[in-house]
Design a protein around this motif. Structure first.
Motif, PDB file in Angstrom:
ATOM      1  N   LYS A 123       0.818  -1.213   0.000  1.00 48.10           N
ATOM      2  CA  LYS A 123       0.000   0.000   0.000  1.00 48.10           C
ATOM      3  C   LYS A 123       0.855   1.269   0.000  1.00 48.10           C
ATOM      4  CE  LYS A 123      -4.037  -2.044   2.271  1.00 48.10           C
ATOM      5  NZ  LYS A 123      -5.002  -1.935   3.389  1.00 48.10           N
ATOM      6  N   TYR A 124       1.826   1.326   0.902  1.00 50.06           N
ATOM      7  CA  TYR A 124       2.656   2.525   1.024  1.00 50.06           C
ATOM      8  C   TYR A 124       4.115   2.150   1.234  1.00 50.06           C
ATOM      9  CZ  TYR A 124      -1.759   4.911   2.255  1.00 50.06           C
ATOM     10  OH  TYR A 124      -3.035   5.401   2.274  1.00 50.06           O
ATOM     11  N   LEU A 125       4.981   3.062   0.832  1.00 47.05           N
ATOM     12  CA  LEU A 125       6.372   3.077   1.255  1.00 47.05           C
ATOM     13  C   LEU A 125       6.567   4.349   2.075  1.00 47.05           C
ATOM     14  CD1 LEU A 125       8.308   1.886  -1.912  1.00 47.05           C
ATOM     15  CD2 LEU A 125       8.401   0.825   0.352  1.00 47.05           C
ATOM     16  N   LEU A 126       7.013   4.199   3.312  1.00 50.10           N
ATOM     17  CA  LEU A 126       7.250   5.332   4.201  1.00 50.10           C
ATOM     18  C   LEU A 126       8.746   5.441   4.442  1.00 50.10           C
ATOM     19  CD1 LEU A 126       4.412   4.593   6.803  1.00 50.10           C
ATOM     20  CD2 LEU A 126       4.250   5.841   4.643  1.00 50.10           C
ATOM     21  N   VAL A 127       9.328   6.547   4.050  1.00 51.90           N
ATOM     22  CA  VAL A 127      10.781   6.721   4.130  1.00 51.90           C
ATOM     23  C   VAL A 127      11.076   7.969   4.952  1.00 51.90           C
ATOM     24  CG1 VAL A 127      12.939   6.796   2.841  1.00 51.90           C
ATOM     25  CG2 VAL A 127      10.894   5.798   1.781  1.00 51.90           C
ATOM     26  N   THR A 128      11.908   7.823   5.982  1.00 53.12           N
ATOM     27  CA  THR A 128      12.283   8.939   6.845  1.00 53.12           C
ATOM     28  C   THR A 128      13.789   9.128   6.819  1.00 53.12           C
ATOM     29  OG1 THR A 128      10.425   8.427   8.320  1.00 53.12           O
ATOM     30  CG2 THR A 128      12.128   9.890   9.179  1.00 53.12           C
ATOM     31  N   GLN A 129      14.215  10.392   6.749  1.00 55.00           N
ATOM     32  CA  GLN A 129      15.641  10.718   6.743  1.00 55.00           C
ATOM     33  C   GLN A 129      15.988  11.506   7.997  1.00 55.00           C
ATOM     34  OE1 GLN A 129      17.007  13.591   3.791  1.00 55.00           O
ATOM     35  NE2 GLN A 129      18.909  12.455   3.533  1.00 55.00           N
ATOM     36  N   SER A 130      17.038  11.097   8.684  1.00 51.27           N
ATOM     37  CA  SER A 130      17.476  11.798   9.887  1.00 51.27           C
ATOM     38  C   SER A 130      18.319  13.005   9.510  1.00 51.27           C
ATOM     39  CB  SER A 130      18.310  10.852  10.765  1.00 51.27           C
ATOM     40  OG  SER A 130      19.625  10.739  10.231  1.00 51.27           O
ATOM     41  N   PRO A 131      18.588  13.914  10.459  1.00 51.27           N
ATOM     42  CA  PRO A 131      19.465  15.051  10.164  1.00 51.27           C
ATOM     43  C   PRO A 131      20.865  14.629   9.716  1.00 51.27           C
ATOM     44  CG  PRO A 131      18.251  15.449  12.178  1.00 51.27           C
ATOM     45  CD  PRO A 131      17.988  14.019  11.806  1.00 51.27           C
ATOM     46  N   ASP A 132      21.292  13.422  10.077  1.00 55.38           N
ATOM     47  CA  ASP A 132      22.601  12.914   9.658  1.00 55.38           C
ATOM     48  C   ASP A 132      22.540  12.155   8.339  1.00 55.38           C
ATOM     49  OD1 ASP A 132      23.820  13.913  11.976  1.00 55.38           O
ATOM     50  OD2 ASP A 132      23.274  12.130  13.121  1.00 55.38           O
ATOM     51  N   GLY A 133      21.354  12.109   7.714  1.00 52.89           N
ATOM     52  CA  GLY A 133      21.214  11.440   6.430  1.00 52.89           C
ATOM     53  C   GLY A 133      20.888   9.962   6.508  1.00 52.89           C
ATOM     54  N   GLU A 134      20.748   9.427   7.728  1.00 55.60           N
ATOM     55  CA  GLU A 134      20.401   8.016   7.865  1.00 55.60           C
ATOM     56  C   GLU A 134      18.916   7.819   7.576  1.00 55.60           C
ATOM     57  OE1 GLU A 134      23.809   6.566  11.010  1.00 55.60           O
ATOM     58  OE2 GLU A 134      21.849   7.132  11.811  1.00 55.60           O
ATOM     59  N   LEU A 135      18.553   6.580   7.240  1.00 54.38           N
ATOM     60  CA  LEU A 135      17.223   6.321   6.694  1.00 54.38           C
ATOM     61  C   LEU A 135      16.468   5.229   7.440  1.00 54.38           C
ATOM     62  CD1 LEU A 135      18.342   6.212   2.956  1.00 54.38           C
ATOM     63  CD2 LEU A 135      16.984   8.050   3.990  1.00 54.38           C
ATOM     64  N   MET A 136      15.142   5.382   7.452  1.00 52.92           N
ATOM     65  CA  MET A 136      14.219   4.337   7.884  1.00 52.92           C
ATOM     66  C   MET A 136      13.233   4.096   6.744  1.00 52.92           C
ATOM     67  SD  MET A 136      11.283   4.423  10.875  1.00 52.92           S
ATOM     68  CE  MET A 136      12.439   4.634  12.226  1.00 52.92           C
ATOM     69  N   PRO A 155      19.320  -7.871   2.122  1.00 50.62           N
ATOM     70  CA  PRO A 155      20.741  -7.543   2.014  1.00 50.62           C
ATOM     71  C   PRO A 155      21.077  -6.709   0.782  1.00 50.62           C
ATOM     72  CG  PRO A 155      20.471  -9.818   2.704  1.00 50.62           C
ATOM     73  CD  PRO A 155      19.114  -9.323   2.333  1.00 50.62           C
ATOM     74  N   VAL A 156      20.389  -6.957  -0.315  1.00 53.29           N
ATOM     75  CA  VAL A 156      20.624  -6.179  -1.531  1.00 53.29           C
ATOM     76  C   VAL A 156      20.202  -4.727  -1.316  1.00 53.29           C
ATOM     77  CG1 VAL A 156      20.027  -5.919  -3.975  1.00 53.29           C
ATOM     78  CG2 VAL A 156      20.370  -8.198  -3.010  1.00 53.29           C
ATOM     79  N   LEU A 157      19.043  -4.532  -0.656  1.00 54.49           N
ATOM     80  CA  LEU A 157      18.562  -3.178  -0.389  1.00 54.49           C
ATOM     81  C   LEU A 157      19.512  -2.437   0.539  1.00 54.49           C
ATOM     82  CD1 LEU A 157      16.297  -1.089  -0.743  1.00 54.49           C
ATOM     83  CD2 LEU A 157      15.163  -2.108   1.248  1.00 54.49           C
ATOM     84  N   LEU A 158      19.984  -3.107   1.573  1.00 54.38           N
ATOM     85  CA  LEU A 158      20.929  -2.481   2.501  1.00 54.38           C
ATOM     86  C   LEU A 158      22.240  -2.126   1.797  1.00 54.38           C
ATOM     87  CD1 LEU A 158      20.307  -4.797   5.593  1.00 54.38           C
ATOM     88  CD2 LEU A 158      19.605  -2.407   5.362  1.00 54.38           C
ATOM     89  N   GLY A 159      22.637  -2.943   0.858  1.00 53.20           N
ATOM     90  CA  GLY A 159      23.843  -2.638   0.107  1.00 53.20           C
ATOM     91  C   GLY A 159      23.665  -1.454  -0.832  1.00 53.20           C
ATOM     92  N   ALA A 160      22.459  -1.331  -1.407  1.00 52.37           N
ATOM     93  CA  ALA A 160      22.187  -0.242  -2.346  1.00 52.37           C
ATOM     94  C   ALA A 160      21.981   1.091  -1.639  1.00 52.37           C
ATOM     95  CB  ALA A 160      20.965  -0.575  -3.192  1.00 52.37           C
ATOM     96  N   LEU A 161      21.557   1.031  -0.377  1.00 52.44           N
ATOM     97  CA  LEU A 161      21.331   2.247   0.420  1.00 52.44           C
ATOM     98  C   LEU A 161      22.201   2.160   1.674  1.00 52.44           C
ATOM     99  CD1 LEU A 161      17.424   2.530   0.156  1.00 52.44           C
ATOM    100  CD2 LEU A 161      19.125   3.842  -1.131  1.00 52.44           C
ATOM    101  N   PRO A 162      23.462   2.568   1.590  1.00 55.00           N
ATOM    102  CA  PRO A 162      24.394   2.400   2.712  1.00 55.00           C
ATOM    103  C   PRO A 162      23.964   3.096   4.005  1.00 55.00           C
ATOM    104  CG  PRO A 162      25.575   2.963   0.686  1.00 55.00           C
ATOM    105  CD  PRO A 162      24.115   3.151   0.410  1.00 55.00           C
ATOM    106  N   LEU A 163      23.134   4.125   3.906  1.00 54.45           N
ATOM    107  CA  LEU A 163      22.705   4.845   5.097  1.00 54.45           C
ATOM    108  C   LEU A 163      21.382   4.316   5.662  1.00 54.45           C
ATOM    109  CD1 LEU A 163      23.623   8.509   4.094  1.00 54.45           C
ATOM    110  CD2 LEU A 163      24.819   7.013   5.695  1.00 54.45           C
ATOM    111  N   LEU A 164      20.891   3.236   5.101  1.00 57.51           N
ATOM    112  CA  LEU A 164      19.647   2.646   5.593  1.00 57.51           C
ATOM    113  C   LEU A 164      19.910   1.924   6.913  1.00 57.51           C
ATOM    114  CD1 LEU A 164      16.673   1.954   5.224  1.00 57.51           C
ATOM    115  CD2 LEU A 164      17.352   0.086   3.701  1.00 57.51           C
TER     116      LEU A 164
END
Length: 375
Positions: A123-136, A155-164
């Motif tokens: 249904k949704y993708l919810l993406v949050t970015q911290s002030p340091d650029g890290e992601l949820m 593991p592929v997603l974590l590799g593609a988004l190093p700040l996740l």
């Protein structure tokens, strides 16, 4: 700010898009002052302005289309998806995640939810970015059907988004306009996103609320902290405390601070921040703000309220009006409900106020007021 989506009438969410930004802020100030009325003893500070674009720290993307070609954005009045990956409200750190997440949807074979047919999973993708650029990143699914595949490809997603840092699945099985369900499945070892504001580390768990505009939120917390430090109360209640932004900023060790919030996830986030900062005179509890105040059997020197759009309501307004609390800091995202609550608390008069433009390109804003009991 100009927006190609708005100009093409593909998205009209930002109703003030294209208006000069200074005129937007002036219009919001005029609206707020009108609602609060003429008050000779009310001092207004200059408005806190925002970047006109790239200010949102969270993306709520409806997922439509197909597994092979998912669209991330909104749905129009006919239920048709509109892809908004290039929306200018998002900073580059968020926009860069969208194509990666679209590829992940395809690789993990997660069927986007079809609103008309009531079929599909995502249904949704919810993406949050911290002030340091890290992601949820949170996947809102209709069922657990795709969870195993998300785990497999994670593991592929974590590799593609190093700040996740945090990935979770939220289950929302019902066909109704509710963003998320009660159950959250965290898929990473880390379960909180660190939100560093004004030198304070706050923690955001998947189902916790955080202000949409990081820079303006930081200014809001600084303003409240400055007022509290000036007034030097020995005890403070932060009602509707969320993840503890106001309470953490006001807890300097010289006063007792209690935060109350209905969301257990938010309180867990706040408690993590409190524990890391070793703030022994700060206490967070799960509970209803009104019920806590009415049943506490004691009263603090100062109360901070940051309610949802409906305001604090008649019962808490009556309690504050009849209490011995001399000062209230009221942070509101809806000046209409703020004005209604103020009318129910005539003894607590606004002495200072400041508008904070949390939501450029729209009619919405935040306003924080300092109320003092009339002599």
């Amino acid at each position: 700010m100009q927006c190609s989506y708005f100009d093409a009438e593909r998205c009209r969410s930002c109703t003030w898009m294209g208006q000069p930004y200074a005129a937007q802020v002036a219009g919001k100030e005029e609206h707020c002052r009108h609602l609060l009325g003429e008050r000779p003893d009310l001092v207004w500070s200059s408005a806190v302005t925002s970047a006109e674009q790239g200010f949102r720290n969270k993306a709520k993307m409806v997922v439509t289309g197909s597994v092979e070609d998912p669209a991330l954005g909104i749905v129009d009045a006919d239920g048709v998806g509109v892809d908004l990956r290039d929306c200018g409200l998002y900073p580059e750190g968020l926009r860069s995640t969208f194509p990666v997440l679209a590829e992940f949807v395809t690789a993990a074979a997660i069927q986007p939810y079809d609103i008309v047919r009531r079929a599909g999973e995502l249904k949704y993708l919810l993406v949050t970015q911290s002030p340091d650029g890290e992601l949820m990143v949170r996947f809102v699914l209709r069922s657990q059907e795709a969870v195993a595949r998300i785990r497999k490809h994670l593991p592929v997603l974590l590799g593609a988004l190093p700040l996740l840092r945090v990935v979770s699945v939220n289950l929302q099985p019902e066909h109704k306009a509710v963003l998320e369900g009660e159950r959250e499945i965290v898929l990473t070892a880390q379960d909180t996103l660190r939100m560093r504001l004004n030198g304070i580390d706050m923690h955001l768990r998947p189902q916790s609320f955080f202000q949409t505009n990081t820079e303006v939120a930081a200014a809001l917390y600084r303003q409240a902290r400055d007022w509290v430090d000036e007034l030097a109360p020995s005890s403070v209640w932060d009602l509707y405390c969320g993840v503890g932004g106001f309470a953490l900023h006001c807890a300097d060790g010289s006063r007792d601070v209690t935060g109350i919030e209905t969301s257990a996830e938010a309180v867990t986030s706040a408690e993590t921040s409190r524990r890391e900062a070793d703030l022994t005179r700060l206490d967070f509890r799960v509970g209803d703000a009104t019920a806590f105040a009415v049943g506490a059997g004691r009263e603090p020197d100062l109360v901070i309220v940051n309610p949802p759009r409906r305001g604090i309501g008649p019962e808490l307004s009556r309690w504050l009006e009849g209490s011995s609390v001399d000062r209230v800091i009221y942070s509101s995202c809806n000046a209409t409900s703020l004005a209604r609550d103020l009318a129910a608390m005539p003894s607590l008069r606004p002495r200072r106020a400041r508008l904070l433009d949390m939501f450029p390109q729209t009619t919405h804003y935040e306003v924080v007021t300092l109320l003092e009991r009339a002599a």
